[in-house]
Scaffold this motif. Structure first.
Motif, PDB file in Angstrom:
ATOM      1  N   LEU A  43      20.010  -3.942  -3.093  1.00  0.00           N
ATOM      2  CA  LEU A  43      18.912  -4.894  -4.122  1.00  0.00           C
ATOM      3  C   LEU A  43      19.542  -4.918  -5.211  1.00  0.00           C
ATOM      4  N   GLU A  44      20.086  -3.907  -6.041  1.00  0.00           N
ATOM      5  CA  GLU A  44      20.770  -4.050  -7.288  1.00  0.00           C
ATOM      6  C   GLU A  44      21.500  -5.285  -7.332  1.00  0.00           C
ATOM      7  N   SER A  45      22.450  -5.468  -6.271  1.00  0.00           N
ATOM      8  CA  SER A  45      23.651  -6.167  -6.448  1.00  0.00           C
ATOM      9  C   SER A  45      22.928  -7.556  -6.328  1.00  0.00           C
ATOM     10  N   MET A  46      21.720  -7.934  -5.959  1.00  0.00           N
ATOM     11  CA  MET A  46      20.885  -8.932  -5.636  1.00  0.00           C
ATOM     12  C   MET A  46      20.120  -9.339  -7.028  1.00  0.00           C
ATOM     13  N   GLY A  47      20.350  -8.217  -7.951  1.00  0.00           N
ATOM     14  CA  GLY A  47      19.476  -8.642  -9.343  1.00  0.00           C
ATOM     15  C   GLY A  47      18.146  -8.005  -9.117  1.00  0.00           C
ATOM     16  N   VAL A  48      17.784  -7.244  -8.312  1.00  0.00           N
ATOM     17  CA  VAL A  48      16.399  -6.728  -8.444  1.00  0.00           C
ATOM     18  C   VAL A  48      16.093  -5.484  -9.223  1.00  0.00           C
ATOM     19  N   LYS A  49      15.172  -5.562  -9.795  1.00  0.00           N
ATOM     20  CA  LYS A  49      14.938  -4.822 -11.048  1.00  0.00           C
ATOM     21  C   LYS A  49      14.307  -3.352 -10.409  1.00  0.00           C
ATOM     22  N   ARG A  50      14.844  -2.231 -11.200  1.00  0.00           N
ATOM     23  CA  ARG A  50      14.493  -0.839 -10.609  1.00  0.00           C
ATOM     24  C   ARG A  50      13.017  -0.621 -10.116  1.00  0.00           C
ATOM     25  N   LYS A  51      12.041  -1.333 -10.611  1.00  0.00           N
ATOM     26  CA  LYS A  51      10.782  -1.239 -10.384  1.00  0.00           C
ATOM     27  C   LYS A  51      10.568  -1.757  -9.041  1.00  0.00           C
ATOM     28  N   GLU A  52      11.056  -3.058  -9.041  1.00  0.00           N
ATOM     29  CA  GLU A  52      10.722  -3.564  -7.574  1.00  0.00           C
ATOM     30  C   GLU A  52      11.502  -2.715  -6.365  1.00  0.00           C
ATOM     31  N   GLN A  53      12.847  -2.249  -6.884  1.00  0.00           N
ATOM     32  CA  GLN A  53      13.529  -1.460  -5.799  1.00  0.00           C
ATOM     33  C   GLN A  53      12.626  -0.206  -5.358  1.00  0.00           C
ATOM     34  N   ASP A  54      11.884   0.339  -6.118  1.00  0.00           N
ATOM     35  CA  ASP A  54      11.033   1.320  -5.888  1.00  0.00           C
ATOM     36  C   ASP A  54      10.031   0.844  -4.995  1.00  0.00           C
ATOM     37  N   GLU A  55       9.447  -0.167  -5.053  1.00  0.00           N
ATOM     38  CA  GLU A  55       8.387  -0.670  -4.267  1.00  0.00           C
ATOM     39  C   GLU A  55       8.889  -1.135  -3.043  1.00  0.00           C
ATOM     40  N   ILE A  56      10.022  -1.481  -3.097  1.00  0.00           N
ATOM     41  CA  ILE A  56      10.641  -2.058  -1.601  1.00  0.00           C
ATOM     42  C   ILE A  56      11.230  -0.751  -0.744  1.00  0.00           C
ATOM     43  N   LEU A  57      11.629   0.055  -1.432  1.00  0.00           N
ATOM     44  CA  LEU A  57      11.926   1.393  -0.901  1.00  0.00           C
ATOM     45  C   LEU A  57      10.866   2.237  -0.335  1.00  0.00           C
ATOM     46  N   GLU A  58       9.777   2.078  -1.057  1.00  0.00           N
ATOM     47  CA  GLU A  58       8.670   2.726  -0.477  1.00  0.00           C
ATOM     48  C   GLU A  58       7.898   2.277   0.622  1.00  0.00           C
ATOM     49  N   ILE A  59       8.238   0.906   0.744  1.00  0.00           N
ATOM     50  CA  ILE A  59       7.874   0.267   2.152  1.00  0.00           C
ATOM     51  C   ILE A  59       8.652   0.821   3.273  1.00  0.00           C
ATOM     52  N   ILE A  60      10.165   0.670   2.863  1.00  0.00           N
ATOM     53  CA  ILE A  60      10.837   1.155   4.008  1.00  0.00           C
ATOM     54  C   ILE A  60      10.700   2.493   4.360  1.00  0.00           C
ATOM     55  N   ASN A  61      10.597   3.650   3.466  1.00  0.00           N
ATOM     56  CA  ASN A  61      10.265   4.720   3.813  1.00  0.00           C
ATOM     57  C   ASN A  61       8.980   4.914   4.842  1.00  0.00           C
ATOM     58  N   ARG A  62       8.056   4.269   4.248  1.00  0.00           N
ATOM     59  CA  ARG A  62       6.792   4.187   5.058  1.00  0.00           C
ATOM     60  C   ARG A  62       7.254   3.762   6.663  1.00  0.00           C
ATOM     61  N   TYR A  63       7.971   2.767   6.741  1.00  0.00           N
ATOM     62  CA  TYR A  63       8.317   2.177   7.904  1.00  0.00           C
ATOM     63  C   TYR A  63       9.046   3.198   8.759  1.00  0.00           C
ATOM     64  N   TYR A  64      10.027   4.045   8.081  1.00  0.00           N
ATOM     65  CA  TYR A  64      10.724   5.280   8.908  1.00  0.00           C
ATOM     66  C   TYR A  64       9.761   6.352   9.246  1.00  0.00           C
ATOM     67  N   ASP A  65       8.964   6.502   8.303  1.00  0.00           N
ATOM     68  CA  ASP A  65       7.764   7.633   8.765  1.00  0.00           C
ATOM     69  C   ASP A  65       6.948   7.233   9.988  1.00  0.00           C
ATOM     70  N   MET A  66       6.830   5.948  10.033  1.00  0.00           N
ATOM     71  CA  MET A  66       6.021   5.409  11.384  1.00  0.00           C
ATOM     72  C   MET A  66       6.902   5.666  12.456  1.00  0.00           C
ATOM     73  N   LYS A  67       7.971   5.197  12.220  1.00  0.00           N
ATOM     74  CA  LYS A  67       9.064   5.539  13.519  1.00  0.00           C
ATOM     75  C   LYS A  67       9.122   7.169  14.037  1.00  0.00           C
ATOM     76  N   LYS A  68       9.200   7.962  12.975  1.00  0.00           N
ATOM     77  CA  LYS A  68       9.279   9.331  13.225  1.00  0.00           C
ATOM     78  C   LYS A  68       8.113   9.720  14.151  1.00  0.00           C
ATOM     79  N   ALA A  69       6.709   9.301  13.782  1.00  0.00           N
ATOM     80  CA  ALA A  69       5.595   9.683  14.049  1.00  0.00           C
ATOM     81  C   ALA A  69       5.190   9.341  15.789  1.00  0.00           C
TER      82      ALA A  69
END
Ligand SMILES: [Zn+2]
Length: 69
Positions: A43-69
């Motif tokens: 994301l950083e290499s695409m010029g995504v700002k730190r705050k937006e990275q956090d938001e995107i990663l939160e969504i990704i993490n939620r997705y991984y948690d759903m897969k685990k459950a």
């Protein structure tokens, strides 16, 4: 070399232990890092700002948690 093995690794960037398939660090193209840090570097290499990275990663993490459950 077998693929899909659940090897425990420590991410050198965030210091967390992970068992997922590692991403490769964009810094040296060799060092295995956790998928979250891999996504962050991507994301950083695409010029995504730190705050937006956090938001995107939160969504990704939620997705991984759903897969685990
Ligand atoms: Zn990491």
């Amino acid at each position: 070399m077998k693929s899909g093995e659940r090897t425990k690794r420590i991410c050198p960037i965030c210091g967390r232990e992970y068992t997922a398939v590692p991403a490769t660090s964009r810094i040296d193209n060799v060092t295995p890092i956790c998928p979250e840090c891999g996504a962050r570097q991507g994301l950083e290499s695409m010029g995504v700002k730190r705050k937006e990275q956090d938001e995107i990663l939160e969504i990704i993490n939620r997705y991984y948690d759903m897969k685990k459950a």
